[in-house]
Design a protein around this motif. Structure first.
Motif, PDB file in Angstrom:
ATOM      1  N   LYS A 191     -44.120 103.375  66.542  1.00  0.00           N
ATOM      2  CA  LYS A 191     -45.240 104.426  66.154  1.00  0.00           C
ATOM      3  C   LYS A 191     -46.021 104.033  64.970  1.00  0.00           C
ATOM      4  CE  LYS A 191     -46.419 109.006  65.306  1.00  0.00           C
ATOM      5  NZ  LYS A 191     -45.884 110.751  65.381  1.00  0.00           N
ATOM      6  N   THR A 216     -47.786 100.727  65.716  1.00  0.00           N
ATOM      7  CA  THR A 216     -48.781 100.751  66.829  1.00  0.00           C
ATOM      8  C   THR A 216     -50.221 101.494  66.125  1.00  0.00           C
ATOM      9  OG1 THR A 216     -47.588 101.155  68.574  1.00  0.00           O
ATOM     10  CG2 THR A 216     -49.581 101.756  68.838  1.00  0.00           C
ATOM     11  N   THR A 217     -49.836 102.580  65.078  1.00  0.00           N
ATOM     12  CA  THR A 217     -51.011 103.212  64.493  1.00  0.00           C
ATOM     13  C   THR A 217     -51.681 102.395  63.340  1.00  0.00           C
ATOM     14  OG1 THR A 217     -49.678 105.293  64.656  1.00  0.00           O
ATOM     15  CG2 THR A 217     -51.452 105.387  62.990  1.00  0.00           C
ATOM     16  N   ASP A 231     -48.720 101.238  78.523  1.00  0.00           N
ATOM     17  CA  ASP A 231     -47.593 101.879  78.023  1.00  0.00           C
ATOM     18  C   ASP A 231     -46.736 102.145  78.888  1.00  0.00           C
ATOM     19  OD1 ASP A 231     -45.624 102.960  76.210  1.00  0.00           O
ATOM     20  OD2 ASP A 231     -47.055 104.049  75.132  1.00  0.00           O
TER      21      ASP A 231
END
Length: 310
Positions: free
Chosen positions: A193, A196-197, A210
């Motif tokens: 997370k 990716t962010t 995804d």
């Protein structure tokens, strides 16, 4: 890592053969100028260079094997200092139709953390890129340093993925790629997370797919599934493989996946050029793929889309 004074000679050679010229970056210039942290700092996927470190004794064999397998041309080889502290390395740029590769063969010990970065991204403005990287949660492992043709830095994304950023005073102009390679990044479920962010915000990229149940054959575990995220941005393609780290060799060792028109033909060329096929052709999702090790030890995933071979 952009090379120092001796590399000016290489730039001169590239100017002569037509690979480096001073046009603008699609409406931007290479001159330092104010940009915001939210600006798109990318130039194009042909400037996403995979960094490959090989022993000096394997350097020429490796470069020749790459060109024989994928086609393309090379810059003039030289010995340069490419770090902010004293060092010497053989260096050469390989421009193939399926990806750009920077090859290094250090003749001295490699200063930390050089050698841990997987790719180099050309940015339109270094200061803005550093601000943007920090704003998205990336660390700065090597602060920007000057060389006669630009500036360089190494950043680390959440999850421990290292990337070099570079900027040229004179804008380079490499040929457009026939196929855009993918940066293959293995991350844990705990870091995905944050990674990716951070990467999406920095790259202005978008998630193309995804898949929470991608076929495990892609990571050498054919009876299992895993999560796979594909991202596209102006920097190029990036594939995240989210695993528990229980990976059979050579999975996790490859940094880049190269798309080719015909996988069987490419594997034949690779073997004829001294490469070893570590994982023979297999089909997964929308592609046929294999794992290849080139002379010098570099491991790459090579694939072709099934639709293009039908």
């Amino acid at each position: 890592m952009r090379i120092t004074r001796a590399f000016i000679a290489v730039v001169t050679v590239l100017l002569v053969i037509g690979y480096v010229a001073p046009p603008s970056f699609s409406g931007t210039t290479a001159d330092a100028r104010p940009t915001t942290a939210s600006s798109d700092l990318a130039v194009g996927p042909q400037y996403d260079t995979t960094h490959i470190y090989v022993a000096p004794t394997e350097f020429d064999r490796f470069v020749a094997s790459l060109v024989a397998t994928f086609g393309g041309t090379t810059s003039k080889k030289g010995v340069f200092t490419v770090t902010p502290t004293p060092s010497k390395t053989m260096s050469q740029l390989v421009l193939t139709p399926v990806g750009t590769i920077s090859v290094f063969g250090f003749e001295t010990p490699i200063p930390y953390p050089f050698g841990s970065e997987r790719t180099g991204y050309l940015v339109t403005d270094m200061d803005s890129a550093i601000r943007a990287a920090r704003a998205t949660g990336a660390d700065i492992l090597v602060s920007p340093f000057n060389d006669p043709i630009g500036r360089d830095a190494i950043i680390q994304w959440p999850g421990g993925v290292n990337t070099q950023l570079y900027w040229h005073t004179v804008a380079p102009s490499y040929p457009a790629l026939q196929m855009i390679p993918e940066n293959r990044v293995y991350v844990s479920a705990y870091a995905v997370k944050a990674f990716t962010t951070s990467f999406l915000k920095f790259s202005h990229g978008e998630v193309i797919s995804d898949d929470a149940h991608a076929p495990g054959v892609e990571i050498g575990r054919p009876t299992d599934t895993f999560r796979r995220i594909r991202v596209r941005s102006k920097f190029g393609k990036l594939t995240m493989l989210i695993t528990d780290g229980h990976l059979p060799y050579p999975y996790g060792r490859e940094m880049t996946g190269y798309e080719v028109a015909n996988l069987s033909d490419t594997l034949s060329k690779a073997k004829a050029a001294g490469a070893a096929v570590l994982v023979d052709l297999y089909k997964a999702d929308d592609r046929n793929a294999a794992m290849v090790q080139f002379p010098g030890g570099y491991i790459a995933e090579i694939h072709s889309l099934v639709s293009r071979q039908n």
